[in-house]
Write a protein that holds these residues in place. Structure first.
Motif, PDB file in Angstrom:
ATOM      1  N   GLY A  38     -89.259 -81.224  60.345  1.00 56.24           N
ATOM      2  CA  GLY A  38     -88.222 -81.993  59.650  1.00 56.24           C
ATOM      3  C   GLY A  38     -87.880 -81.400  58.292  1.00 56.24           C
ATOM      4  N   GLN A  39     -88.889 -80.866  57.617  1.00 56.70           N
ATOM      5  CA  GLN A  39     -88.633 -80.261  56.300  1.00 56.70           C
ATOM      6  C   GLN A  39     -87.776 -79.012  56.437  1.00 56.70           C
ATOM      7  OE1 GLN A  39     -91.453 -80.177  53.165  1.00 56.70           O
ATOM      8  NE2 GLN A  39     -92.921 -81.444  54.264  1.00 56.70           N
ATOM      9  N   LEU A  40     -87.973 -78.265  57.513  1.00 57.30           N
ATOM     10  CA  LEU A  40     -87.140 -77.076  57.744  1.00 57.30           C
ATOM     11  C   LEU A  40     -85.702 -77.488  58.070  1.00 57.30           C
ATOM     12  CD1 LEU A  40     -89.469 -74.718  59.819  1.00 57.30           C
ATOM     13  CD2 LEU A  40     -88.927 -74.614  57.389  1.00 57.30           C
ATOM     14  N   THR A  50     -89.896 -70.194  63.822  1.00 53.30           N
ATOM     15  CA  THR A  50     -90.851 -70.338  62.723  1.00 53.30           C
ATOM     16  C   THR A  50     -91.948 -71.336  63.080  1.00 53.30           C
ATOM     17  OG1 THR A  50     -89.049 -69.960  61.181  1.00 53.30           O
ATOM     18  CG2 THR A  50     -91.083 -70.856  60.258  1.00 53.30           C
ATOM     19  N   ILE A  51     -91.531 -72.456  63.645  1.00 47.68           N
ATOM     20  CA  ILE A  51     -92.481 -73.510  64.006  1.00 47.68           C
ATOM     21  C   ILE A  51     -93.455 -73.005  65.074  1.00 47.68           C
ATOM     22  CG2 ILE A  51     -92.611 -75.725  65.262  1.00 47.68           C
ATOM     23  CD1 ILE A  51     -92.009 -75.985  62.262  1.00 47.68           C
ATOM     24  N   CYS A  52     -92.915 -72.271  66.019  1.00 44.87           N
ATOM     25  CA  CYS A  52     -93.747 -71.713  67.097  1.00 44.87           C
ATOM     26  C   CYS A  52     -94.788 -70.781  66.516  1.00 44.87           C
ATOM     27  CB  CYS A  52     -92.854 -70.972  68.082  1.00 44.87           C
ATOM     28  SG  CYS A  52     -93.770 -70.016  69.296  1.00 44.87           S
ATOM     29  N   GLU A  63     -94.238 -74.108  51.549  1.00 49.99           N
ATOM     30  CA  GLU A  63     -93.338 -73.153  50.887  1.00 49.99           C
ATOM     31  C   GLU A  63     -93.275 -71.848  51.682  1.00 49.99           C
ATOM     32  OE1 GLU A  63     -95.229 -75.303  49.170  1.00 49.99           O
ATOM     33  OE2 GLU A  63     -93.386 -76.314  48.522  1.00 49.99           O
ATOM     34  N   LYS A  64     -94.447 -71.420  52.154  1.00 50.07           N
ATOM     35  CA  LYS A  64     -94.496 -70.172  52.918  1.00 50.07           C
ATOM     36  C   LYS A  64     -93.776 -70.335  54.250  1.00 50.07           C
ATOM     37  CE  LYS A  64     -95.903 -65.958  53.642  1.00 50.07           C
ATOM     38  NZ  LYS A  64     -97.032 -65.632  54.519  1.00 50.07           N
ATOM     39  N   ASN A 105     -90.664 -68.133  55.426  1.00 46.45           N
ATOM     40  CA  ASN A 105     -90.646 -67.409  56.704  1.00 46.45           C
ATOM     41  C   ASN A 105     -89.371 -67.706  57.474  1.00 46.45           C
ATOM     42  OD1 ASN A 105     -93.100 -66.205  56.321  1.00 46.45           O
ATOM     43  ND2 ASN A 105     -94.262 -67.729  57.466  1.00 46.45           N
ATOM     44  N   CYS A 106     -89.009 -68.987  57.463  1.00 42.96           N
ATOM     45  CA  CYS A 106     -87.828 -69.412  58.214  1.00 42.96           C
ATOM     46  C   CYS A 106     -86.555 -68.791  57.617  1.00 42.96           C
ATOM     47  CB  CYS A 106     -87.748 -70.940  58.184  1.00 42.96           C
ATOM     48  SG  CYS A 106     -86.616 -71.606  59.382  1.00 42.96           S
TER      49      CYS A 106
END
Ligand SMILES: [Zn+2]
Length: 157
Positions: A76-78, A126-128, A144-145, A149-150
């Motif tokens: 959700g943050q992404l 990214t999540i994967c 943050e990292k 990355n995303c």
């Protein structure tokens, strides 16, 4: 698996994924998600493999496919990061295929359409990666990292 996924290409509801310059591994993963066939703990448990049913990312809820890529606090943050960046008002649908359709509809509000189109792919890739590094390598990145990355995936695909 690859032969199987190639045969299914015509059924993919969001063909743009395959036309854009998304790394094949990520595109393949998104296809798996759309088919809800990814080997989450939920699926493992259905196959009789008993694991903790908690989400590897947030540790708060059961790890279903929909939770992991749509409703997880970390995911959700992404989503919020990109919605804010693009100024898009959007409520998260309940299913992956609905999310993709809805995202395709909402992007007309954005001027940077090409990049906006691949946002879901970047988030899920990214999540994967984060989920697997936590699950298999016991490596956990800060929020943050994960966001960085995303953004890097989005900038360099
Ligand atoms: Zn979660």
């Amino acid at each position: 698996m690859m032969n199987h996924s190639n045969q299914q290409l015509n059924y993919w509801p969001w063909k743009l994924n395959w036309k854009s310059k998304i790394p094949h591994k990520v595109a393949c993963f998104v296809w798996l998600l759309a088919e809800e066939a990814v080997l989450t703990q939920e699926n493992l448990m259905k196959r009789g493999i008993i694991l903790s049913p908690m989400c590897f990312l947030c540790g708060e809820q059961a790890e279903t496919v929909n939770h992991l890529i749509l409703h997880c606090r970390i995911t959700g943050q992404l989503w919020r990061l990109f919605l804010n960046l693009r100024g898009i008002a959007w409520s998260m649908p309940g299913k992956i295929t609905e999310a993709l359709k809805s995202w395709e509809g909402s992007r007309s509000a954005s001027k940077r359409q090409k990049q906006t189109r691949i946002v879901p792919t970047c988030i899920w890739g990214t999540i994967c990666r984060e989920r697997n590094s936590k699950c298999f390598e016991n490596v956990e990145n800060s929020m943050e990292k994960i966001k960085l990355n995303c953004l890097l995936i989005l900038c360099f695909v």
